[in-house]
Write a protein that holds these residues in place. Structure first.
Motif, PDB file in Angstrom:
ATOM      1  N   ALA A 111       0.840  -1.222   0.103  1.00 46.71           N
ATOM      2  CA  ALA A 111      -0.018  -0.070  -0.045  1.00 46.71           C
ATOM      3  C   ALA A 111       0.940   1.307  -0.232  1.00 46.71           C
ATOM      4  CB  ALA A 111      -0.917  -0.022   1.027  1.00 46.71           C
ATOM      5  N   TRP A 112       1.833   1.443   0.791  1.00 45.95           N
ATOM      6  CA  TRP A 112       2.640   2.626   0.839  1.00 45.95           C
ATOM      7  C   TRP A 112       3.529   2.665  -0.127  1.00 45.95           C
ATOM      8  CZ3 TRP A 112       3.218   1.145   6.661  1.00 45.95           C
ATOM      9  CH2 TRP A 112       2.253   1.340   7.636  1.00 45.95           C
ATOM     10  N   VAL A 113       4.258   1.571  -0.749  1.00 48.27           N
ATOM     11  CA  VAL A 113       4.848   1.810  -2.045  1.00 48.27           C
ATOM     12  C   VAL A 113       4.045   2.341  -3.122  1.00 48.27           C
ATOM     13  CG1 VAL A 113       6.611   0.470  -3.416  1.00 48.27           C
ATOM     14  CG2 VAL A 113       6.787   0.210  -1.135  1.00 48.27           C
ATOM     15  N   GLY A 114       2.899   1.630  -2.884  1.00 50.27           N
ATOM     16  CA  GLY A 114       1.735   2.083  -3.892  1.00 50.27           C
ATOM     17  C   GLY A 114       1.419   3.454  -4.127  1.00 50.27           C
ATOM     18  N   VAL A 115       1.419   4.129  -2.688  1.00 51.02           N
ATOM     19  CA  VAL A 115       1.110   5.485  -2.673  1.00 51.02           C
ATOM     20  C   VAL A 115       2.259   6.298  -3.051  1.00 51.02           C
ATOM     21  CG1 VAL A 115       0.856   7.505  -0.901  1.00 51.02           C
ATOM     22  CG2 VAL A 115      -0.429   5.231  -0.559  1.00 51.02           C
ATOM     23  N   ALA A 116       3.718   5.863  -2.875  1.00 52.36           N
ATOM     24  CA  ALA A 116       4.765   6.470  -3.406  1.00 52.36           C
ATOM     25  C   ALA A 116       4.852   6.464  -4.887  1.00 52.36           C
ATOM     26  CB  ALA A 116       6.112   5.923  -3.118  1.00 52.36           C
ATOM     27  N   LEU A 117       4.628   5.438  -5.463  1.00 51.10           N
ATOM     28  CA  LEU A 117       4.244   5.324  -6.915  1.00 51.10           C
ATOM     29  C   LEU A 117       3.380   6.353  -7.359  1.00 51.10           C
ATOM     30  CD1 LEU A 117       4.671   1.597  -7.717  1.00 51.10           C
ATOM     31  CD2 LEU A 117       5.874   3.304  -8.518  1.00 51.10           C
ATOM     32  N   THR A 118       2.232   6.478  -6.819  1.00 51.93           N
ATOM     33  CA  THR A 118       1.090   7.581  -7.279  1.00 51.93           C
ATOM     34  C   THR A 118       1.808   8.863  -6.993  1.00 51.93           C
ATOM     35  OG1 THR A 118      -0.540   5.896  -6.579  1.00 51.93           O
ATOM     36  CG2 THR A 118      -1.202   8.384  -6.694  1.00 51.93           C
TER      37      THR A 118
END
Length: 188
Positions: free
Chosen positions: A138-145
């Motif tokens: 989830a948090w790496v996904g937010v960083a990608l976003t």
């Protein structure tokens, strides 16, 4: 008498030195290198850019003592460090008076996104240490976003102001996600 003691001592040292087998050390190092290679292959098997994944992990001096989880931590730290580096670079762009005001606004927004991305990745390190693999995703996904939002914030045609840094960041995040997937699969 002192001559004989020194000679005896030198003979013992020579015997110890000669009995030390460099072949054993070479064989041990060769086995360790094969183990690291196998570990890297496993770690990067889900990465979109496998060669990039392996080369980035190999570039870290801590790789020789790392297990799979250690490689995941290395990947997260590399992505976090990259986000921080991009933030610093973006700060220098904010001081560039030659940039168009619309680009300056986009760059300012990028700074916010990359500061948030670095924070998300730091949280991901703690989550990985706690084996909270869904949180890491989830948090790496937010960083990608955040990175994608930075691209969108830059007016069309001005994405190049970051010189491909967004793409490298996304690949580093992909490495972390790929390793986290392997760790998650091993956990289940």
């Amino acid at each position: 008498m002192e001559y004989y003691v020194n000679t005896f001592f030198l003979l013992i040292l020579a015997t110890i030195f000669l009995s030390y087998s460099p072949q054993h050390t070479v064989a041990h190092q060769d086995n360790k290198n094969r183990t690291i290679t196998a570990l890297l292959s496993t770690a990067c098997k889900h990465a979109e850019h496998k060669d990039f994944c392996v080369s980035m992990l190999v570039s870290d001096p801590n790789i020789h003592d790392a297990d799979l989880k250690g490689l995941g931590l290395i990947a997260l730290r590399q992505a976090s460090s990259n986000a921080s580096d991009i933030s610093e670079y973006v700060k220098t762009l904010l001081n560039d008076s030659s940039l168009d005001p619309a680009v300056q606004d986009g760059v300012s927004e990028c700074l916010e996104h990359y500061l948030d991305a670095a924070e998300q990745l730091d949280d991901s390190v703690a989550a990985l240490l706690a084996d909270a693999h869904k949180d890491v995703d989830a948090w790496v996904g937010v960083a990608l976003t955040d990175s994608i939002s930075c691209d969108a914030a830059l007016s069309e045609g001005h994405e190049s102001v970051l010189g491909g840094k967004n793409e490298v960041f996304r690949q580093l995040c992909d490495n972390a996600l790929a390793i986290n997937k392997v760790l998650s699969d091993h956990k289940n």
